[in-house]
Structure formats: C-alpha cells, structure tokens
Design a protein around this motif. Sequence first.
Motif, PDB file in Angstrom:
ATOM      1  N   SER A 307       0.834  -1.211   0.000  1.00 22.40           N
ATOM      2  CA  SER A 307       0.000   0.000   0.000  1.00 22.40           C
ATOM      3  C   SER A 307       0.864   1.255   0.000  1.00 22.40           C
ATOM      4  O   SER A 307       0.602   2.205  -0.755  1.00 22.40           O
ATOM      5  N   MET A 443      -4.954  -0.333  -1.762  1.00 28.49           N
ATOM      6  CA  MET A 443      -4.958  -1.608  -1.035  1.00 28.49           C
ATOM      7  C   MET A 443      -4.748  -2.773  -1.993  1.00 28.49           C
ATOM      8  O   MET A 443      -5.516  -2.973  -2.929  1.00 28.49           O
ATOM      9  N   GLY A 500     -10.423  -5.357   3.778  1.00 28.68           N
ATOM     10  CA  GLY A 500      -9.411  -4.966   4.748  1.00 28.68           C
ATOM     11  C   GLY A 500      -9.893  -4.984   6.178  1.00 28.68           C
ATOM     12  O   GLY A 500      -9.168  -4.611   7.091  1.00 28.68           O
TER      13      GLY A 500
END
Length: 838
Positions: A307, A443, A500
């Motif tokens: 990320s 992400m 996530g």
Amino acid sequence: MDIKQKIEELLSENATDLAISKALRQTIDTYFKSLNELFNKTQGKDFLVRHTRYIDSIITAIYKVAVRKMFKIYTPLSNTIPITVVALGSYGREQLAPYSDIDLMIVYEEVEGYNIKALIEKILYIIWDAKMKLGHRVHEIGELEEVAKTDDTIKTALLESRFIVGSRYLWFKVENKLNKIRNTNQKEYILHKIQEAKKRREKYPILMQPNIKEGVGGLRDSNFLYWIANVLFGVRSLKDLQGKVYTEEEYKEYRMALEWLFRVRVALHLVAKKKEDRLLLQYIPEIAKMLDIKGKDEAKRQQNLVSKTLNAMHIINNFSIIFAKKLTRPFLFEPTHYPILKKSKVAPKIFLCQDTLYASYFAKPSSLKEMLEVLVTHNFSNSDPSFIRYAKHTPSLKSLKKGEFKMIKKLFYKNSLSPAITLLYNSNLLPVVIPPLKKVLHMPQFDGYHTYPVDIHSIKALEALENIKDPFLKELFETLSSSEKAILRLAVLLHDSGKGRKQRHHEVGAKLFKIYAKKLGFEEELIELGALLIKHHTDMTNTAYNKDIYSEKVVFSFLAPLKTKKVLDLLYLLTYADLNGVGKDVYSSYNAKLLRDLYNFSLEALDRKKILDEVSKRLKRESALVKQEKFKELPRTLQKKILSIESNLFFIKNKIEDIIEISKIAYETQDYHFWIKNEGYLAIEIIKRVPINLGYLLGKLSYLDIASMEVFKLFDETKYFKIEFMEPDEENIELIKEIINQSFDMSKQIELKKPIIEKKGIKIECDHSKSYAIMELEAENQKGLLAYIAKVFDQFGIDIATARIHTVRNRAKDLFLIEKNGRFCSKQEEIVNTLTGG
C-alpha cells in the motif's frame, strides 16, 4: 587490507591482469556480502550514493591499474592522458541499485604518442575479468554530438553523465559538448520522450505487483521529468526548480515518495540477489522485515508495504505528469489553437476542449462545491494534468456539507461518471468526496485473482459498466430508470469498499453503502437495493463458476436473497462490471455463457414463489446454524453434509440444536436408530439407512390417531422420520419398540382397511421442479389412512423425499414431496385409482 594497498602490492609484484581482476572480484564479493549490514545503517538515496561511490572507487582503481600497466614507471599525469571515464544512467545519477548494470562511457581524444585504444581495451578487460555487470560506450569526443542526434537514448544517457576518473581537461570539453547537445533539437527530443513515456506507461500499468522502475509512477517517471528539466534548464536536480515550477510542499511530498521507492528498490535487489524491479509476492515478506513495516500481523505488514509503495507511485505519477506538462507547454501549444481554446472556456480559467478539461496553472477552486459543479455540469472524457493540479488545490474540508452531498449525488446520474471519478482519484479528492473508499485506497489484493489494487479495480469496474460490450446486457441496462442506473453506479464503485476488515467485506461494504447513500439523499428503497447488491455481489460468479447451475437447489439458493427480476438484472450488470474490472480477458465468452445460463435458469425459477420463500427461510436458518459453536465443533465433512441436505423444510421445521443432534446421529447410524418420547403425547423419531416397511409400521400403529408425520431425506441415503400421535401410550412402549424393529423386515405384510379417499381430494403437481413432484391429499381423518397411503407408495416403489402430515378439524391434510424416478409421474393415474378405488 584496503583494495588500494592490495593493488599496489600486486603491481609491485608485477602480477598479471587476471590476478588483479581476481583480487578485485574477491573484494567486490566481500563488499556485496556486507550490503545488508550497510542497509541496516542507511537506506534510500544515502545508500545509493554510498554504493555508487564504492563502485566509483573500483572503477578508479581499475583505471589506475590499466594506466600503470601501460606506462609503467613513465606514467604521465592523469590530466595529460586524453581519456575520461564517465558514469551514465542510474550510475550517473548516483542512484545505482546493488544489482543494476554499471553504465560507463569512455571518451577519448586522438593524440599522437598515446596508444589510447589499447588502454581502453585494458580497462574494459580488467572490468570484465572482475565479473562486473557492465554496459559501456566508447566514443571519440568529436563523435558525441553526432551520435546524440542519431539516437535519443544516447542523448538521454549523456544528459545524466558524471565524471569518475581520467582527464579533467577532457571532461571540461565533454561538458561543453553536452551543453550543445542539451540545446540541440529540444522540441524533437521532448516530443519523442513524451511518446516514449506514453508507450512505457501503457506497457507497465499500476498492478498489484508493481514495476517500481518502469511502471506508472515508478522511478522512470521521475527520470522523465528530470530529463525534460535538464534539457530546458540545465538543472542537475529537480530541487533546483522548487519555488519556480512547483511549491516547496509539492516537491517535499514528491521527494519523500521517491525516497521510499529508493528504499524498496534496494531491499528488492538485496532480497532477490539479482536485478529485479517488480515487487513480486515471493519477495514481499522479507522486504517487509527489512523495511521494518508495522502491522498487527504478518499479512497486515505485507499489505502495508505494498500500500505504501502504491501510494508513493501515485504521488510520483501525479507530480511527474503535472509538471512535465507544465514544462513542455511551449512545445505542445500551437498558436492556431488559441481561438479554439478561447471558445472552449466554460468557467474562469477553465476550458473544455475535445472532451478534455484544462485549467490555467494559476487557477485554484474557491471551494469543493465549485470544483464539483464543473464536473457535474460538463461532459468530458479526460482531465489534462493542468486540471488535475487545479483539483488538487481544492480547499480542504473537515466534513462534507449538504450542498456538497447534493452535488455528489448529481455526479452519479451522469452517463459518463468514470472520468470524474478518475480525476478525483488523481487529485487525491476521492476519499474526501467518497469517504467509504478511504480505507481501500492503494490496497493490494493478494488473492491470485485480481490484477489491480482495490481502488483501481473499482474504477475499472465502473468504466466497464459505462462501456458494456455485451448487447444483451447493454439492452438490460437501458431498461433501468435514471435512479436505478445511479444507484447501480454507486454500488459498482463501492462493492469492495469493505475490504481490509475482519468481517466479511460484503457485509461491511453494504453497511458503508447504506450510510453514504443516505447522506447523498437517495430514497430508502434504492438504498436497500444497492446494499443488497453489494451484500451478494460475488454470488453470481461463485454460483456460475463453482456450482452445478443445472441443479434447482443451487439456482433457488442463489435466487432466494434476490427475490425479484429487477434485483437479478442489477446483480447481473454489477457482476459483468466487476469481472471486467478484475483484469484483461477475465470476462471470457465461456464465463459469459455460464452467467447467461444462470440468469436464464433464475428467470424460470422466479415464477415459483413458494419455493423461493422456503429457500429464503432456509438460508437464514443456515446462516444462524454455521455461527453456532456446536456446529463449528463438528467434523468438517459432517458440516458439509448438513448444508447439502436437500429439504428446505428440514431446516425450517427444526430448531438449530435439533438439526445438529439429528445429523450427528445420522452420521453415526449404520442401519437404523430410533427413540421414543411420551411426554404429553407419543412421538417416534427414526433415522434409517436401510429400507423401512413404512406401510407395515403405520398399519401396526393405526390403533393410535396420527397428528403429524414428517419425512426428510438427509445425506448418504439416510432418512429422518418424525411421527407424532394425538395421545400418549404409556402401556405399549415395549410393543411399539418391537413393531419398529419388525418394520425393517421388508417381507412383513399387513391387511389394511381401505379408507375413503376422493379423487377431488388428490392434487398432483409433476412440474413442481426438475427433481421433485408434489402430491397433496385432503380427506376425512380415518384410522389407518396414512398407513394405507404408505403401503400404496411401497407397492409402486415411490420414494418420499419429504412428507408433511397433519390433521385439522378432523380433516387430514397431507403433502408429499416425491422424487421423480420415473415411477410416480408416469403412473400417477394408476396410483390415484389405487388410492381412491376408482
């Protein structure tokens, strides 16, 4: 021993070139083994500079060895030898990564009395024998301008040249040549570099495993900007333009991102032990450790590494394209375009020309609402870097207000929304305008399936929705109302916004969607519709790809949460967009057929509302079941068997604890097992794997009034029977046990009084489903009624999958779900006649 001392010793001993190369090789090997230790002390640009200077020292030593070997005790001063050794490329920029090629250029001048070519050969042979990875060019100084004209790659390399060793007098002449080269054909060179960058960026897009050198936002984009700045202004560092072309804050953000890529690239080389610029999955765990990435667990640390890298590349990409465009405007602008541009003005210092939004580099929006108004009001396909910078200068907000939400909602009614979303992404406004996407920006998705990180995937899915290639789906989309299209666009954009988190991302995404859509002012019905789509956004692919779509149970289970054609249509469109956003060729003709078949089967199933309602109730019970600790403690095989039970009624009629207990007994039963309860009324429960003489059993018990009977087919050919009677029978428990045991003797016969059953009381539905038929029977309640029906079924070899027997006001109302094995539907008339005596 220091390498200089070692070489001096070898030279004094008149060692061969090979021996000296071997000593150099050993020194370099030792040095490379110590690079991890050096990395622990210093990283980023500082590491690269130190490494570059070490290589400089080796090249310098080799040069001196070659000179001493050539001239022996008559070695002239360095400045008098007409040769200079120059670093090029990343080596010239002092950005040499551990396993990158060492790009050298040797420039010489023909001077009588010097055997220059022999000296150059000796330098190169010693380097090669030392096993150094060398990329080299050799040029006479007079050739430099000519070779630079013939190949822009050579011109670029020359722009990054740096003196290492040799004649400084000659280097001074080289620098003069470089200044001429820099100022020659500037427009042609810059336009070529722009096209070159465009092709490179198309070849290396933003991916889950990014190429941190050649990819979009990689080191090459930083180089590209430097080359342009160097040609135009002769700068040696982009920092020199700080305060002139970009602000101190803009440069600082860019420089921090660049520093991060330097750190990652060095770590990548050290872990891979070779030249490698792709952040591949196999290297990520070790790199995360080397860079001391923080996170609650190993998976989170690896995710944070990627990320952070993707974010750095995003920053470098925007900085490079914005300011490369700003610097090159004089070469791109044609005076004849001015009248066109003037007419295309849509707001102060804002222009819409050829479907592209432009802005003055001096323009700044006064508010987010002002910037959004431009996006809502005008249809465009692209945003020029100048407009991206304009959007980046939008004043920051602590929270969105009603006016902004109203404007954002209008965006989702645009037929072409993705250009606006892409602009918001590039200008860092996406998490401001659409907060649910904040946690999924940059992400990665380490699932072996998705090509892009979550944010890019979501935008590409939206683009696919706006550019539907499938004619049927395009027509389906056009049947939607404008509000349905708007809510679908929002659902497509937010379908992975819940990733996530600990919880299932479908559930989280649906919650985030509902909160945000409510703030935008969508109607409650549309909000629930969008949330439902997100909650089930992978159901269609999971069902079509992984299950038997020719099974009615599978189709009904898929369809149960959707309930209506409208939701089915919208999910089909979302699935299409989602798949096309995953990566190239993921939506293939084969996959398209599977999805279309599932859609068609689902349309047929929608007409069977009763079954759909049953499946919907069953799925709710299943959902509660799998969360129970007692269920989780069961063997995984048994868990799967329970969930595979065909009967919806088994799940609807039984409590969760009973489902688990009955299934455990069935799993362990070899032949049959039964138990009797006599609490207020008599109840018999039987689990059997072998045939049962049901007519005999019920006939023997016909002295009792049956209140209800349920039969459920479980798994592995086991069936579960539950027979409840009107009254208790304390006296005959042992007799009842004996009757049950005798019922597994298929040779047993019993004479039964024929009950009164009228034909009008029998209703048969052979089209109930592909696998099952239904027989409903209503008659006056009579002793032996059920026993007689069971005997007839035994006589015709009919297999009861599920039976529901109950009595209301002295009327028996029975329902039988019967397997279509060829015996029932083909002989239904004969069966009815036997039952009624007709």
